[in-house]
Design a protein around this motif. Structure first.
Motif, PDB file in Angstrom:
ATOM      1  N   UNK A  29     -15.364  13.183  -0.123  1.00 26.26           N
ATOM      2  CA  UNK A  29     -14.546  12.293  -0.947  1.00 26.26           C
ATOM      3  C   UNK A  29     -14.685  10.843  -0.488  1.00 26.26           C
ATOM      4  N   UNK A  30     -14.593  10.639   0.825  1.00 25.06           N
ATOM      5  CA  UNK A  30     -14.673   9.285   1.374  1.00 25.06           C
ATOM      6  C   UNK A  30     -16.039   8.670   1.085  1.00 25.06           C
ATOM      7  N   UNK A 171      -9.938   8.601  -8.924  1.00 22.66           N
ATOM      8  CA  UNK A 171     -10.933   8.918  -7.902  1.00 22.66           C
ATOM      9  C   UNK A 171     -12.294   9.123  -8.541  1.00 22.66           C
ATOM     10  N   UNK A 172     -12.348   9.871  -9.648  1.00 27.35           N
ATOM     11  CA  UNK A 172     -13.623  10.090 -10.334  1.00 27.35           C
ATOM     12  C   UNK A 172     -14.192   8.786 -10.867  1.00 27.35           C
ATOM     13  N   UNK A 173     -13.313   7.951 -11.399  1.00 23.77           N
ATOM     14  CA  UNK A 173     -13.772   6.654 -11.894  1.00 23.77           C
ATOM     15  C   UNK A 173     -14.277   5.786 -10.751  1.00 23.77           C
ATOM     16  N   UNK A 187      -5.326  -0.798  -8.495  1.00 23.07           N
ATOM     17  CA  UNK A 187      -5.333  -1.378  -7.149  1.00 23.07           C
ATOM     18  C   UNK A 187      -6.335  -0.593  -6.301  1.00 23.07           C
ATOM     19  N   UNK A 188      -7.552  -1.120  -6.225  1.00 22.26           N
ATOM     20  CA  UNK A 188      -8.626  -0.382  -5.573  1.00 22.26           C
ATOM     21  C   UNK A 188      -8.364  -0.224  -4.087  1.00 22.26           C
ATOM     22  N   UNK A 189      -7.685  -1.197  -3.468  1.00 27.58           N
ATOM     23  CA  UNK A 189      -7.401  -1.093  -2.037  1.00 27.58           C
ATOM     24  C   UNK A 189      -6.446   0.063  -1.751  1.00 27.58           C
ATOM     25  N   UNK A 190      -5.413   0.183  -2.583  1.00 22.53           N
ATOM     26  CA  UNK A 190      -4.469   1.293  -2.399  1.00 22.53           C
ATOM     27  C   UNK A 190      -5.155   2.626  -2.649  1.00 22.53           C
ATOM     28  N   UNK A 195      -7.238   7.803  -0.625  1.00 22.66           N
ATOM     29  CA  UNK A 195      -8.351   8.739  -0.489  1.00 22.66           C
ATOM     30  C   UNK A 195      -8.682   8.963   0.984  1.00 22.66           C
ATOM     31  N   UNK A 196      -8.686   7.886   1.760  1.00 19.37           N
ATOM     32  CA  UNK A 196      -9.003   8.014   3.179  1.00 19.37           C
ATOM     33  C   UNK A 196      -7.930   8.835   3.897  1.00 19.37           C
TER      34      UNK A 196
END
Length: 306
Positions: A29-30, A171-173, A187-190, A195-196
């Motif tokens: 995932x990461x 996540x898929x996007x 918010x890509x950072x969040x 995910x991490x």
């Protein structure tokens, strides 16, 4: 060789595969979402094991320790992502490798400072002690069967998360076009931090579960990390389905190779020599399988699928 012994070894391979899946699912995932090579993933596995062992010893409850392992590993993952990893997304992979390798050293020395150099031990909870009968007259440890069950539940949960929820859609996007979802207001950072932390929690869960089968010690995550990388290369980077099938393949091949190769070689040479040569060949077997699969499917079994 009895049927019961063969079934026992197959179940051992499945249990190893499930444990590798818990590691590899977070790792894939990461890498799939962030494009990040995270060598410190094995350290998060170690964090989960130590958190479970320490909390279980303090409270007398394995189950509270198990929850603590998830919380501690997820928190450690989130802190690492915000403090270190966030600065590496636009850097090349060599910088990522060097930085996350440094994190391995930091986690190892920090853990040694907190808990000392001696290993910790986890007791199997009373509910899962004992064994169940196998066909052919053998018995198999109930706790190992429980680990297999946990892996199946986690696999189903991840499938539902990725395919049926808004977070999974993001996540898929993010795997496909992170710039586009950022432009759409996500918010890509969040998202990256979540995910991490999710991947870290899965690694911590694997460490806690395995901690009851072996000693909990500094550096325990690095050998497992190597196998987890083999799994995601075989299964296809970014694929949960590939991580599951790749992990089961690696677990069964590794376990059955270590079980069957010495016995096969013993038919043609002394048993002691067969054990040494068979063990050496068995340790190479999963890498030979990986090479064959990559020769046929260079992107892995299920590349770019979730």
């Amino acid at each position: 060789m009895s049927i019961a012994l063969l079934i026992e070894q197959l179940l051992n391979g499945l249990q190893l595969g499930v444990m590798l899946f818990l590691m590899a699912a977070g790792l894939t995932l990461i890498f799939g979402v962030m494009g990040l090579i995270n060598l410190a993933h094995g350290s998060l596995y170690m964090v989960g094991a130590f958190a479970c062992a320490a909390v279980a010893a303090a409270t007398g409850s394995f189950w509270i320790g198990l929850v603590a392992s998830l919380v501690a590993a997820a928190a450690a993952g989130a802190i690492v992502e915000v403090a270190v990893i966030r600065k590496l997304y636009e850097r090349d992979h060599l910088d990522q490798v060097l930085a996350t390798f440094a994190l391995i050293l930091i986690f190892s020395e920090g853990t040694r400072w907190l808990f000392g150099s001696f290993p910790l031990y986890l007791d199997i909870p009373p509910l899962l002690q004992g064994a169940v009968p196998l066909p052919g007259g053998g018995r198999y440890q109930l706790y190992r069967l429980a680990i297999i069950g946990v892996g199946i539940v986690v696999a189903i949960g991840l499938y539902l998360l990725i395919s049926r929820t808004r977070l999974g859609m993001r996540i898929r996007a993010g795997e496909s076009d992170r710039e586009m979802i950022a432009a759409l207001g996500v918010d890509i950072r969040t998202l990256y931090t979540v995910v991490f932390a999710l991947g870290a929690a899965l690694a911590g869960l694997a460490g806690a579960l395995v901690g009851a089968l072996q000693s909990v010690q500094v550096g325990m995550g690095e050998p497992v990390l190597i196998l987890a990388f083999v799994v995601i290369v075989i299964g296809g980077i970014g694929s949960i389905k590939g991580a599951l099938l790749g992990a089961i393949l690696v677990g069964v091949v590794d376990t059955m190779g270590r079980f069957l190769l010495p016995k096969a070689l013993a038919l043609a040479m002394p048993a002691a020599q067969a054990g040494l040569i068979g063990g050496a060949l068995a340790s190479m077997l999963i890498y030979l399988v990986m090479a064959v699969i990559l020769a046929v499917r260079p992107s892995g079994l299920f590349a770019a699928q979730s």
